[in-house]
Design a protein around this motif. Structure first.
Motif, PDB file in Angstrom:
ATOM      1  N   PHE A  51     -10.513   0.635  -1.582  1.00  0.00           N
ATOM      2  CA  PHE A  51      -9.595   1.535  -1.223  1.00  0.00           C
ATOM      3  C   PHE A  51      -9.531   2.779  -2.397  1.00  0.00           C
ATOM      4  O   PHE A  51      -8.713   3.446  -2.469  1.00  0.00           O
ATOM      5  CB  PHE A  51      -8.371   1.102  -0.577  1.00  0.00           C
ATOM      6  N   ALA A  52     -10.294   2.593  -3.329  1.00  0.00           N
ATOM      7  CA  ALA A  52     -10.209   3.720  -4.381  1.00  0.00           C
ATOM      8  C   ALA A  52     -10.141   5.032  -4.126  1.00  0.00           C
ATOM      9  O   ALA A  52      -9.532   5.955  -4.446  1.00  0.00           O
ATOM     10  CB  ALA A  52     -11.405   3.340  -5.450  1.00  0.00           C
ATOM     11  N   ASN A  53     -10.987   5.313  -2.954  1.00  0.00           N
ATOM     12  CA  ASN A  53     -11.098   6.791  -2.429  1.00  0.00           C
ATOM     13  C   ASN A  53     -11.094   6.606  -0.935  1.00  0.00           C
ATOM     14  O   ASN A  53     -11.425   7.594  -0.278  1.00  0.00           O
ATOM     15  CB  ASN A  53     -12.648   7.268  -2.653  1.00  0.00           C
ATOM     16  N   LEU A  54     -10.269   5.599  -0.372  1.00  0.00           N
ATOM     17  CA  LEU A  54     -10.169   5.673   1.054  1.00  0.00           C
ATOM     18  C   LEU A  54      -8.447   5.215   1.224  1.00  0.00           C
ATOM     19  O   LEU A  54      -8.016   4.306   0.578  1.00  0.00           O
ATOM     20  CB  LEU A  54     -10.864   4.449   1.416  1.00  0.00           C
ATOM     21  N   ILE A  55      -7.857   5.950   2.130  1.00  0.00           N
ATOM     22  CA  ILE A  55      -6.290   5.774   2.369  1.00  0.00           C
ATOM     23  C   ILE A  55      -6.159   4.477   3.017  1.00  0.00           C
ATOM     24  O   ILE A  55      -6.931   4.124   4.012  1.00  0.00           O
ATOM     25  CB  ILE A  55      -5.726   6.995   3.196  1.00  0.00           C
ATOM     26  N   PRO A  56      -5.448   3.294   2.463  1.00  0.00           N
ATOM     27  CA  PRO A  56      -5.534   1.966   3.289  1.00  0.00           C
ATOM     28  C   PRO A  56      -4.487   1.974   4.340  1.00  0.00           C
ATOM     29  O   PRO A  56      -3.636   1.460   4.342  1.00  0.00           O
ATOM     30  CB  PRO A  56      -4.888   1.172   2.084  1.00  0.00           C
ATOM     31  N   SER A  57      -4.762   2.691   5.321  1.00  0.00           N
ATOM     32  CA  SER A  57      -4.037   2.766   6.624  1.00  0.00           C
ATOM     33  C   SER A  57      -4.751   1.492   7.278  1.00  0.00           C
ATOM     34  O   SER A  57      -5.552   1.083   6.919  1.00  0.00           O
ATOM     35  CB  SER A  57      -4.354   4.017   7.457  1.00  0.00           C
TER      36      SER A  57
ATOM     37  N   HIS B  10       0.967  -0.999   0.109  1.00  0.00           N
ATOM     38  CA  HIS B  10      -0.003   0.018   0.058  1.00  0.00           C
ATOM     39  C   HIS B  10       1.029   1.179   0.046  1.00  0.00           C
ATOM     40  O   HIS B  10       2.139   1.356   0.341  1.00  0.00           O
ATOM     41  CB  HIS B  10      -1.093  -0.019   0.986  1.00  0.00           C
ATOM     42  N   ARG B  11       0.111   2.552  -0.116  1.00  0.00           N
ATOM     43  CA  ARG B  11       0.918   3.586  -0.274  1.00  0.00           C
ATOM     44  C   ARG B  11      -0.027   4.507   0.690  1.00  0.00           C
ATOM     45  O   ARG B  11      -1.274   4.578   0.422  1.00  0.00           O
ATOM     46  CB  ARG B  11       1.086   4.303  -1.643  1.00  0.00           C
ATOM     47  N   LEU B  12       0.535   5.200   1.648  1.00  0.00           N
ATOM     48  CA  LEU B  12      -0.397   6.353   2.429  1.00  0.00           C
ATOM     49  C   LEU B  12      -0.227   7.667   1.615  1.00  0.00           C
ATOM     50  O   LEU B  12       0.860   8.091   1.636  1.00  0.00           O
ATOM     51  CB  LEU B  12       0.071   6.194   3.918  1.00  0.00           C
ATOM     52  N   PHE B  13      -1.013   8.208   1.084  1.00  0.00           N
ATOM     53  CA  PHE B  13      -1.235   9.226   0.206  1.00  0.00           C
ATOM     54  C   PHE B  13      -2.422   9.922   0.218  1.00  0.00           C
ATOM     55  O   PHE B  13      -3.299   9.215  -0.148  1.00  0.00           O
ATOM     56  CB  PHE B  13      -0.614   8.933  -1.093  1.00  0.00           C
TER      57      PHE B  13
ATOM     58  N   LEU C 293      -4.122   0.024  -5.609  1.00  0.00           N
ATOM     59  CA  LEU C 293      -4.593  -0.322  -7.215  1.00  0.00           C
ATOM     60  C   LEU C 293      -5.332  -1.483  -7.244  1.00  0.00           C
ATOM     61  O   LEU C 293      -6.038  -1.350  -8.329  1.00  0.00           O
ATOM     62  CB  LEU C 293      -3.251  -0.561  -7.842  1.00  0.00           C
ATOM     63  N   ASP C 294      -5.352  -2.632  -6.544  1.00  0.00           N
ATOM     64  CA  ASP C 294      -6.119  -3.522  -6.742  1.00  0.00           C
ATOM     65  C   ASP C 294      -7.610  -3.911  -6.371  1.00  0.00           C
ATOM     66  O   ASP C 294      -8.516  -4.715  -6.572  1.00  0.00           O
ATOM     67  CB  ASP C 294      -5.260  -4.968  -6.559  1.00  0.00           C
TER      68      ASP C 294
END
Length: 134
Positions: free
Chosen positions: A89-95, A13-16, A84-85
């Protein structure tokens, strides 16, 4: 009575936050904002709390709980890039916090409503979160 099931999955993941500039993302998220992503070996603990069924001796059959967790969470997130997959999490930061909430919401729909549900997600051996729907 409380019962527990533990599973593991690996994910990147990336926190962004796309609303922020790169400098702000770097300041807030640090290395977790790596544009090439980074990964974790997550440990997911699922806890159910409810009465023991006198006919089965179970709160819920552990085999059934295992199947639900594997089908609904592990197969969905394991060896995936969450950003990405996974449409969750398309519109949610995957924290870790958001992964735990998403997992709870998915599982809540698949488990008996009379059982209290709590999930714990360990991102590292020292960093974890817990969510019970509140």
């Amino acid at each position: 009575m409380k019962i527990f099931r533990t599973e593991q999955f690996n994910a990147a993941h990336r926190l962004f936050n796309p609303k922020w500039d790169n400098e702000t993302n770097d300041r807030i998220f640090g290395k977790c904002n790596n544009p090439n992503f980074h990964g974790h070996n997550y440990k997911l603990e699922v806890e159910l709390d409810g009465p023991v069924n006198p006919e089965t001796g179970y709160v819920l059959d552990m085999k059934k709980l295992s199947e639900i967790v594997k089908q609904e969470i592990i197969e969905r997130f394991d060896h995936r890039n969450l950003n990405l997959d996974c449409p969750e999490f398309a519109n949610l930061i995957p924290s870790a916090e958001n992964i735990a909430m998403v997992s709870w919401n998915i599982l809540r729909e698949k488990l008996p409503a009379d059982l209290k549900l709590k999930v714990r997600l360990w991102e590292t051996p020292r960093n974890g979160v817990e969510y019970n729907g509140d």
